[in-house]
Design a protein around this motif. Structure first.
Motif, mmCIF file in Angstrom:
data_model
loop_
_atom_site.group_PDB
_atom_site.id
_atom_site.type_symbol
_atom_site.label_atom_id
_atom_site.label_comp_id
_atom_site.label_asym_id
_atom_site.label_seq_id
_atom_site.Cartn_x
_atom_site.Cartn_y
_atom_site.Cartn_z
ATOM 1 N N THR A 75 -4.274 0.467 -4.914
ATOM 2 C CA THR A 75 -3.980 1.589 -4.022
ATOM 3 C C THR A 75 -3.671 2.848 -4.820
ATOM 4 O O THR A 75 -4.201 3.926 -4.536
ATOM 5 C CB THR A 75 -2.786 1.252 -3.107
ATOM 6 O OG1 THR A 75 -3.098 0.096 -2.331
ATOM 7 C CG2 THR A 75 -2.473 2.409 -2.168
ATOM 8 N N LYS A 93 0.881 4.102 -2.927
ATOM 9 C CA LYS A 93 0.708 5.538 -2.685
ATOM 10 C C LYS A 93 1.893 6.329 -3.216
ATOM 11 O O LYS A 93 1.728 7.450 -3.717
ATOM 12 C CB LYS A 93 0.504 5.801 -1.194
ATOM 13 C CG LYS A 93 -0.841 5.301 -0.673
ATOM 14 C CD LYS A 93 -1.007 5.551 0.821
ATOM 15 C CE LYS A 93 -2.366 5.051 1.305
ATOM 16 N NZ LYS A 93 -2.537 5.238 2.769
ATOM 17 N N LYS A 139 0.828 -1.207 0.000
ATOM 18 C CA LYS A 139 0.000 0.000 0.000
ATOM 19 C C LYS A 139 0.859 1.253 0.000
ATOM 20 O O LYS A 139 0.556 2.224 -0.707
ATOM 21 C CB LYS A 139 -0.930 -0.006 1.213
ATOM 22 C CG LYS A 139 -2.106 -0.952 1.101
ATOM 23 C CD LYS A 139 -3.014 -0.790 2.318
ATOM 24 C CE LYS A 139 -4.300 -1.540 2.166
ATOM 25 N NZ LYS A 139 -5.214 -1.331 3.318
ATOM 26 N N GLU A 165 -5.930 6.396 -5.220
ATOM 27 C CA GLU A 165 -5.305 7.688 -4.906
ATOM 28 C C GLU A 165 -5.475 8.663 -6.066
ATOM 29 O O GLU A 165 -5.514 9.880 -5.861
ATOM 30 C CB GLU A 165 -3.820 7.498 -4.592
ATOM 31 C CG GLU A 165 -3.516 6.808 -3.282
ATOM 32 C CD GLU A 165 -3.734 7.721 -2.080
ATOM 33 O OE1 GLU A 165 -3.291 8.877 -2.130
ATOM 34 O OE2 GLU A 165 -4.354 7.269 -1.094
#
Length: 269
Positions: free
Chosen positions: A232, A159, A155, A236
């Motif tokens: 992830t 990001k 994760k 975002e």
């Protein structure tokens, strides 16, 4: 130059033969949709090519592809990015997006420059002829081989990818490709049952649920880690839904349903 290592094995070894096969596997006239990311299989084209072709045919093409592949060789670091070499296939050369690669490397505490993980890894290479065949303009890639199975690390890395895309201003021109096959060498019924659960988690954009089901149900999805990173990063970047484009198994090509490998093509948007 990163020379092809599975040309003539996973896909044809000559330009003419590749183009002839890909003409059967992709649909250039397919209606396109805008996507943040896709999941595409990486097996031999005779088995997974129709799923891969249908998936990439369904989305708008980009100028950069951030390709995340699982590590089948055990070589390299947990998150290995290779920015130093162009890639060659029988359809020609593909360059690396140095600007985006540097943005990722400088902004990440997990993703490292490493070429050894890419030397004999097929999961990224097999995606390139599809992109080369369909693209009408030059494009670049950022190849990352993922060996970690740690959810928190995956994760964080996802990001970091999203942050780099935003910082470099390339998020709208980039498609993230998570390279993965699904269940390996189980009966057709078992593969379909297990893959349905993994696909459902992906369609919910739920990384935690995906890993939970992979572990609890012993789903041999080789690219679950790249898929978690992709989910992830895509969220975002604003992704909020996904759809299954196509699912089939190797048995649909070979006729042998006793021990199949599953393949899923998914669009995240």
């Amino acid at each position: 130059m990163r020379e092809p290592v599975v040309a003539g094995q996973f896909y044809p070894g000559t330009r003419g033969a590749i183009e002839k096969l890909l003409d059967e596997l992709v649909n250039k006239s397919e209606k396109k949709e805008e996507a943040k990311a896709v999941v595409m299989p990486h097996a031999g084209y005779v088995y997974s090519g129709r799923v891969a072709g249908a998936t990439i045919s369904a989305v708008n093409l980009k100028s950069t592809y951030l390709i995340l592949g699982p590590n089948h060789t055990g070589m390299g670091t947990a998150f290995s990015l290779m920015s130093s070499e162009n890639w060659r296939t029988p359809l020609g050369e593909v360059g690396v997006d140095k600007k985006l690669a540097q943005a990722i490397l400088s902004g990440s505490r997990l993703i490292k420059e490493d070429k050894s993980a890419h030397a004999y890894e097929h999961s990224i290479e097999v995606q390139l002829p599809f992109l080369q065949y369909l693209s009408t303009a030059d494009f670049k890639i950022v190849p990352i081989v993922v060996a970690s199975a740690d959810l928190s690390a995956l994760k964080v890395a996802g990001k970091e990818l999203a942050a780099a895309l935003k910082k470099s201003g390339t998020e709208k021109e980039t498609l993230i490709i998570a390279s993965s096959d699904m269940t390996h060498y189980e009966s057709q019924q078992s593969a379909e049952e297990k893959d349905k659960q993994a696909i459902e988690a992906i369609l919910k954009l739920d990384e935690d649920l995906l890993l939970k089901r992979v572990r609890e149900m012993d789903i041999s999805m080789c690219g679950f880690a790249p898929t978690i990173m992709m989910l992830t990063a895509a969220k975002e970047l604003g992704a909020n839904k996904a759809r299954l484009v196509k699912y089939q198994t190797s048995g649909d090509s070979s006729g042998d349903y006793s021990a199949v490998v599953g393949y899923a093509g998914i669009v995240v948007k």
